[in-house]
Each structure stands twice: as C-alpha cells, then as structure tokens.
Design a protein around this motif. Structure first.
Motif, PDB file in Angstrom:
ATOM      1  N   LEU A   1       0.800  -1.289   0.117  1.00 55.12           N
ATOM      2  CA  LEU A   1      -0.073  -0.066  -0.061  1.00 55.12           C
ATOM      3  C   LEU A   1       0.708   1.297  -0.166  1.00 55.12           C
ATOM      4  O   LEU A   1       0.801   2.373   0.726  1.00 55.12           O
ATOM      5  N   ILE A   2       1.827   1.398  -1.077  1.00 50.58           N
ATOM      6  CA  ILE A   2       2.845   2.627  -1.179  1.00 50.58           C
ATOM      7  C   ILE A   2       2.773   2.853  -2.582  1.00 50.58           C
ATOM      8  O   ILE A   2       2.720   2.087  -3.402  1.00 50.58           O
ATOM      9  N   VAL A   3       3.016   4.318  -2.857  1.00 52.76           N
ATOM     10  CA  VAL A   3       3.136   4.477  -4.160  1.00 52.76           C
ATOM     11  C   VAL A   3       4.310   5.932  -3.997  1.00 52.76           C
ATOM     12  O   VAL A   3       4.494   6.312  -2.966  1.00 52.76           O
ATOM     13  N   ALA A   4       5.281   5.797  -4.948  1.00 54.97           N
ATOM     14  CA  ALA A   4       6.445   6.734  -5.060  1.00 54.97           C
ATOM     15  C   ALA A   4       6.143   7.694  -6.490  1.00 54.97           C
ATOM     16  O   ALA A   4       5.917   6.977  -7.550  1.00 54.97           O
ATOM     17  N   ALA A   5       6.391   8.942  -6.426  1.00 54.74           N
ATOM     18  CA  ALA A   5       6.293   9.641  -7.479  1.00 54.74           C
ATOM     19  C   ALA A   5       7.098  10.757  -7.675  1.00 54.74           C
ATOM     20  O   ALA A   5       7.398  11.449  -6.131  1.00 54.74           O
ATOM     21  N   GLN A   6       7.697  11.178  -8.615  1.00 55.05           N
ATOM     22  CA  GLN A   6       8.484  12.597  -8.824  1.00 55.05           C
ATOM     23  C   GLN A   6       7.606  13.744  -8.408  1.00 55.05           C
ATOM     24  O   GLN A   6       6.466  13.624  -8.424  1.00 55.05           O
ATOM     25  N   ALA A   7       8.190  14.976  -8.038  1.00 56.04           N
ATOM     26  CA  ALA A   7       7.667  15.928  -7.793  1.00 56.04           C
ATOM     27  C   ALA A   7       6.629  16.768  -9.074  1.00 56.04           C
ATOM     28  O   ALA A   7       5.602  17.430  -8.787  1.00 56.04           O
ATOM     29  N   GLY A   8       7.092  16.482 -10.395  1.00 57.19           N
ATOM     30  CA  GLY A   8       6.300  17.147 -11.193  1.00 57.19           C
ATOM     31  C   GLY A   8       4.928  16.060 -11.744  1.00 57.19           C
ATOM     32  O   GLY A   8       4.471  16.654 -12.763  1.00 57.19           O
ATOM     33  N   ALA A   9       5.106  14.922 -11.181  1.00 59.01           N
ATOM     34  CA  ALA A   9       3.862  13.968 -11.521  1.00 59.01           C
ATOM     35  C   ALA A   9       2.601  14.525 -11.045  1.00 59.01           C
ATOM     36  O   ALA A   9       2.545  15.119  -9.897  1.00 59.01           O
ATOM     37  N   ARG A  10       1.594  14.491 -11.969  1.00 54.16           N
ATOM     38  CA  ARG A  10       0.419  14.952 -11.524  1.00 54.16           C
ATOM     39  C   ARG A  10      -0.378  14.156 -10.604  1.00 54.16           C
ATOM     40  O   ARG A  10      -0.252  12.763 -10.673  1.00 54.16           O
ATOM     41  N   LEU A  11      -1.114  14.701  -9.746  1.00 54.47           N
ATOM     42  CA  LEU A  11      -1.684  13.840  -8.865  1.00 54.47           C
ATOM     43  C   LEU A  11      -2.829  12.641  -9.586  1.00 54.47           C
ATOM     44  O   LEU A  11      -3.002  11.466  -9.075  1.00 54.47           O
ATOM     45  N   SER A  12      -3.342  13.210 -10.696  1.00 55.12           N
ATOM     46  CA  SER A  12      -4.284  12.186 -11.315  1.00 55.12           C
ATOM     47  C   SER A  12      -3.488  11.214 -11.978  1.00 55.12           C
ATOM     48  O   SER A  12      -4.016  10.027 -11.922  1.00 55.12           O
ATOM     49  N   ALA A  13      -2.222  11.375 -12.299  1.00 55.04           N
ATOM     50  CA  ALA A  13      -1.309  10.073 -12.909  1.00 55.04           C
ATOM     51  C   ALA A  13      -1.168   9.024 -11.668  1.00 55.04           C
ATOM     52  O   ALA A  13      -1.087   7.986 -12.091  1.00 55.04           O
ATOM     53  N   VAL A  14      -0.881   9.600 -10.577  1.00 52.74           N
ATOM     54  CA  VAL A  14      -0.571   8.710  -9.236  1.00 52.74           C
ATOM     55  C   VAL A  14      -1.991   7.941  -9.019  1.00 52.74           C
ATOM     56  O   VAL A  14      -1.755   6.775  -8.831  1.00 52.74           O
ATOM     57  N   GLN A  15      -2.941   8.602  -9.047  1.00 46.27           N
ATOM     58  CA  GLN A  15      -4.176   7.866  -8.617  1.00 46.27           C
ATOM     59  C   GLN A  15      -4.746   6.979  -9.827  1.00 46.27           C
ATOM     60  O   GLN A  15      -5.080   5.988  -9.570  1.00 46.27           O
ATOM     61  N   GLU A  16      -4.370   7.121 -11.027  1.00 47.81           N
ATOM     62  CA  GLU A  16      -4.607   6.064 -12.104  1.00 47.81           C
ATOM     63  C   GLU A  16      -3.837   4.929 -11.666  1.00 47.81           C
ATOM     64  O   GLU A  16      -4.322   3.773 -11.957  1.00 47.81           O
ATOM     65  N   VAL A  17      -2.410   5.054 -11.475  1.00 48.58           N
ATOM     66  CA  VAL A  17      -1.563   3.997 -11.088  1.00 48.58           C
ATOM     67  C   VAL A  17      -2.173   3.042  -9.907  1.00 48.58           C
ATOM     68  O   VAL A  17      -2.213   2.021 -10.053  1.00 48.58           O
ATOM     69  N   ALA A  18      -2.351   3.823  -8.854  1.00 47.32           N
ATOM     70  CA  ALA A  18      -2.905   3.287  -7.680  1.00 47.32           C
ATOM     71  C   ALA A  18      -4.282   2.650  -7.820  1.00 47.32           C
ATOM     72  O   ALA A  18      -4.635   1.523  -7.492  1.00 47.32           O
ATOM     73  N   GLY A  19      -5.100   3.236  -8.826  1.00 45.27           N
ATOM     74  CA  GLY A  19      -6.580   2.843  -9.043  1.00 45.27           C
ATOM     75  C   GLY A  19      -6.217   1.367  -9.692  1.00 45.27           C
ATOM     76  O   GLY A  19      -7.499   0.788  -9.667  1.00 45.27           O
ATOM     77  N   SER A  20      -5.387   1.196 -10.426  1.00 51.66           N
ATOM     78  CA  SER A  20      -5.357  -0.295 -11.216  1.00 51.66           C
ATOM     79  C   SER A  20      -5.206  -1.378 -10.203  1.00 51.66           C
ATOM     80  O   SER A  20      -5.339  -2.654 -10.554  1.00 51.66           O
ATOM     81  N   ALA A  21      -4.788  -0.938  -8.863  1.00 56.70           N
ATOM     82  CA  ALA A  21      -5.115  -2.327  -7.958  1.00 56.70           C
ATOM     83  C   ALA A  21      -6.246  -1.796  -6.711  1.00 56.70           C
ATOM     84  O   ALA A  21      -6.177  -2.287  -5.906  1.00 56.70           O
TER      85      ALA A  21
ATOM     86  N   PHE B   1       4.068   7.763  -0.358  1.00 54.90           N
ATOM     87  CA  PHE B   1       2.847   7.850   0.400  1.00 54.90           C
ATOM     88  C   PHE B   1       2.397   6.523   0.692  1.00 54.90           C
ATOM     89  O   PHE B   1       2.445   5.602  -0.182  1.00 54.90           O
ATOM     90  N   ARG B   2       1.563   6.423   1.663  1.00 52.63           N
ATOM     91  CA  ARG B   2       0.799   5.441   2.102  1.00 52.63           C
ATOM     92  C   ARG B   2      -0.750   5.646   1.494  1.00 52.63           C
ATOM     93  O   ARG B   2      -1.322   6.615   1.140  1.00 52.63           O
ATOM     94  N   LEU B   3      -1.065   4.503   1.074  1.00 47.78           N
ATOM     95  CA  LEU B   3      -2.350   4.290   0.044  1.00 47.78           C
ATOM     96  C   LEU B   3      -3.319   3.689   0.819  1.00 47.78           C
ATOM     97  O   LEU B   3      -3.151   3.148   1.853  1.00 47.78           O
ATOM     98  N   HIS B   4      -4.607   3.949   0.318  1.00 50.55           N
ATOM     99  CA  HIS B   4      -5.772   3.089   1.128  1.00 50.55           C
ATOM    100  C   HIS B   4      -6.431   2.456  -0.132  1.00 50.55           C
ATOM    101  O   HIS B   4      -6.542   2.647  -1.194  1.00 50.55           O
ATOM    102  N   PRO B   5      -7.121   1.404   0.594  1.00 50.76           N
ATOM    103  CA  PRO B   5      -8.194   0.764  -0.551  1.00 50.76           C
ATOM    104  C   PRO B   5      -9.151   1.457  -0.757  1.00 50.76           C
ATOM    105  O   PRO B   5      -9.844   2.283  -0.198  1.00 50.76           O
ATOM    106  N   ARG B   6      -9.496   1.300  -2.118  1.00 51.11           N
ATOM    107  CA  ARG B   6     -10.507   2.085  -2.787  1.00 51.11           C
ATOM    108  C   ARG B   6     -11.925   1.494  -2.346  1.00 51.11           C
ATOM    109  O   ARG B   6     -12.088   0.293  -2.219  1.00 51.11           O
TER     110      ARG B   6
END
Length: 425
Positions: free
Chosen positions: A102-122, A207-212
C-alpha cells in the motif's frame, strides 16, 4: 516586476547544469511568480540536474523559485527576487507502486491524477483530493492542499512516509523510507509540507495508500442558520457513523439563504447503507441521499483558473470544531462564499468579485477575529496583486522565531523563494 539580468558566467553555468534553460515567457506571464518575472527558467529532467542547478545558483549567488505545474504560483506572498524559476515538470514519473505494501512513489512533477490512475489499477487510492485541476505532487506538498477527505485520513502530513529533496547547496538528501512502519526522518518531510518551496526542493515523495472503497453515499441536508450547521455537524461527529467527509457549503445558492451540510459514507455496501440510514436519522426528514458528490465536489469556492485581477480574494480558515457557527457567521457578514470541511475545522472562503481594498481588509480582519478566538487562523491564500499588497497575508504566527531558525538552518543564504512564506521567509 521586470526580470533580473543574469551575467554571462551565471547563464553559462546554468546552461551546463540543466537539459534546458530559457528566457521566461514574455507574453502571458506564465513564468511569473505572483507578478515577479524570473531571469531564467531551468527545466531539469532528473534529480542530478536539479542538484547541478542548485550548485550553480550557489556559486553565482542566485535566488531559485521551484515550480511544479504552476497551478498555485500566486498563493502566499510574492518572492522578493526570482533569478531562476526551477521548473520540475520534467520530473513527472510515477516511480513505484507496491500494491501489497500500500505505497506509491512519484516525482515532484507527476500529476496527482497520474498517481491516482496507477494506484487505481489495484483498487487503491492516494486519499488526497485534487482541489486544483492539474496539481502536481510537489505543488500539493508545497501548498498543503486538502479537501473533503481530510476528516477521515488527514492531510498530506499524515500520508507522506518518505521524501527526497535537493538542499539549497545542491546536496541530495532523503528522509523516511518506503515502508509504512519506517519512521526515520519523518519530521523533515512534514516540515517541508506547506512551506511553499522555501526550505528545500522536493524531487520525489512516497505515500501510504488506502484501498478504494466498494461503495459510497452522500447524505445532505439544508441548514437555515450557522448554529444549525454546527449542530448537524456535531451530531454526525458524535455518532457512530464514521464519516469519510462532512462538508459545508455556505450559502447554498446565489440567493444567499442558508447553507448545506453533506456527509460522505464509504466502505462495504451493507455497512454504508446502514450508516447512511443512521445519518439520515440524525439530520432529519429534510435529508436526501445520493451516490453523487455535492455539485462542487472537492473544488475551492473560487475560480482556480482565474489570472491577474480576475482572481478572487481567497482565504483559508481553520478553527476548533466548536467554532463553526462563529466562522460561518463572520463569513456571512463579509459576504463570503464558504466551502470546506466542517468536520475537520478547515474551510475556504472567497470574497465576491469586485471587492475593494477596504472591504477586503475588513473581511479578513473579521474572519481572523472569529478563527483566532476559536484557536485557529485565517490566511490569505490568493488575491489580486493590488489587494494582496494591502492585506496581512498570514496574520499572527506564534512560532515565527522558530520558523526563521529552521529557514536559517536549511537555507542559510535564503536562496530558495525568499519572501514567499510567513514573516518574509
């Protein structure tokens, strides 16, 4: 403000440090930082280049202002100087997603929406609301934005578990890690959140993630008075409803009559249905239930795309939960539109278009009295330049001396975005 002139050695040093160095856009002011024109724009594509830019800036005594996606560059106060605008949009990768941890790592310029898309795949999510469209991870941390979900999971400070930064002298440093239980270095990451890029350049974060949640429902009810809005909010907070959000909209429409309190329930379908029924009972016969979020969603009560004098006087108000009625009452008297987390004591207010300097000052002072009396504060998030210059942006800051010492320790030459944060930090 006109752009500073950089001498040839400084320009050459920056050009050798970075993949792309260019003059600022001279047409639409896109590269300006709250009206301050930078001398050059540096666009690195990796962490090593960010470090080289900072080393070049140190060698040539240049001031650097970091930028993520530029959606909130007018927030806070204008910098006293901006020799180099450090554009981090090229550092835009989602670096890692460990669904099992339940973690995700992203660079500073990555959009929050892109992070959500990756996390949402799981079927997971980073439980931070996109309050400004196009927000980057670095910009989210720099401004500490938050939305409805703050009631259930807190803010970025509660979800950040690791961060990589480039110090003002070009040294790359790490704090925290990629394991939730690893707490080493947490405080540095939390210290950087909300500092508007004045302490170090964030280049990636974990960041720490949460289940959708499998299901969600909103239960909303009109409130005729600020006191009623507070009573309804307190009723939900003191019940066993476990709300995901408790939002208030004040006033609820253009006619300016009363407001709306909305409660989000999330989780398993059967549990959500039962808790929604409980909340309907608490809110009364006028309550309605829907799977649709309130019309404005997680957006602030002002137009975040507005530029120049079209910007609203935008305020952030924090207070003890028992102070909701007082804050809504002060907002009513100021003619402000309020939206935010009644259940967390964090709401946002926008003054109406065309507000004059005296009206803006009176509104800020009135809201500041109300929030301060309830253990909180009122901060001017944004405003047109001609109004912001006459406003006390930050208000009283009890820990200002400590904050200045932290700035002196992390950025002794005040090379990073000087003047953007409280007390000229």
């Amino acid at each position: 403000m006109s752009a500073p002139t950089l001498d040839t050695p400084a320009r050459e040093a920056l050009a050798s440090a970075c993949a792309e160095v260019a003059d600022p856009d001279g047409h639409d002011g896109h590269d300006d930082v709250d009206g301050v024109r930078p001398g050059l724009v540096a666009r690195p594509t990796d962490v090593a280049q960010v470090a080289e830019v900072m080393r070049a800036a140190t060698a040539h005594d240049l001031v650097v202002v970091p930028r993520g996606r530029g959606t909130k560059l007018t927030w806070g106060a204008p910098p006293t100087r901006a020799d180099v605008l450090l554009d981090l949009a090229g550092l835009d990768a989602v670096l890692d997603h460990q669904a099992g941890d339940l973690i995700v790592a992203a660079q500073a310029g990555a959009r929050l929406s892109a992070v959500q898309e990756v996390a949402g795949s799981a079927d997971q999510r980073l439980a931070l609301d996109e309050t400004v469209p196009g927000t980057s991870i670095g910009g989210l941390l720099a401004t500490n934005t938050s939305g409805p979900g703050r009631v259930a999971v807190g803010s970025a400070r509660d979800l950040l578990i690791g961060v990589t930064v480039v110090r003002a002298d070009g040294v790359v440093a790490k704090a925290g890690g990629r394991v939730v239980k690893n707490v080493a270095g947490y405080d540095l990451g939390k210290l950087l959140i909300g500092s508007l890029g004045t302490l170090a350049v964030v280049v990636d974060a974990t960041f720490r993630l949460h289940p959708r949640p499998a299901a969600h429902r909103w239960v909303s009810v009109p409130a005729a008075t600020p006191a009623e809005a507070q009573r309804l909010t307190q009723a939900v907070l003191h019940a066993q409803a476990v709300p995901g959000a408790i939002e208030v909209e004040w006033p609820r429409d253009a006619q300016g009559s009363g407001g709306v309190v909305s409660v989000l329930l999330e989780g398993r379908e059967d549990g959500v249905a039962a808790r929604a029924a409980t909340v309907r009972g608490l809110l009364g016969a006028a309550a309605s239930e829907s799977t649709d979020a309130p019309a404005a969603g997680a957006a602030y009560p002002w137009d975040t795309a507005a530029r120049g004098d079209e910007r609203s006087v935008a305020l952030k108000c924090t207070f003890a939960l028992s102070g909701l009625a007082d804050v809504l009452g002060a907002a009513e008297r100021a003619g402000a539109h309020v939206r935010g987390s009644a259940g967390a004591g964090v709401v946002y207010a926008a003054l109406p278009p065309g507000t004059g300097p005296d009206e803006a000052r009176a509104a800020v002072e009135g809201l500041r009295r109300a929030t301060t009396a309830r253990g909180g504060s009122t901060v001017v998030v944004d405003a047109p330049a001609h109004l912001k210059a006459g406003l006390d942006v930050w208000g009283p800051v009890p820990a200002l001396d400590l904050m200045r010492r932290v700035k002196d320790q992390l950025d002794p030459d005040h090379r990073l975005a000087p003047g953007r944060f409280v007390g000229g930090i």
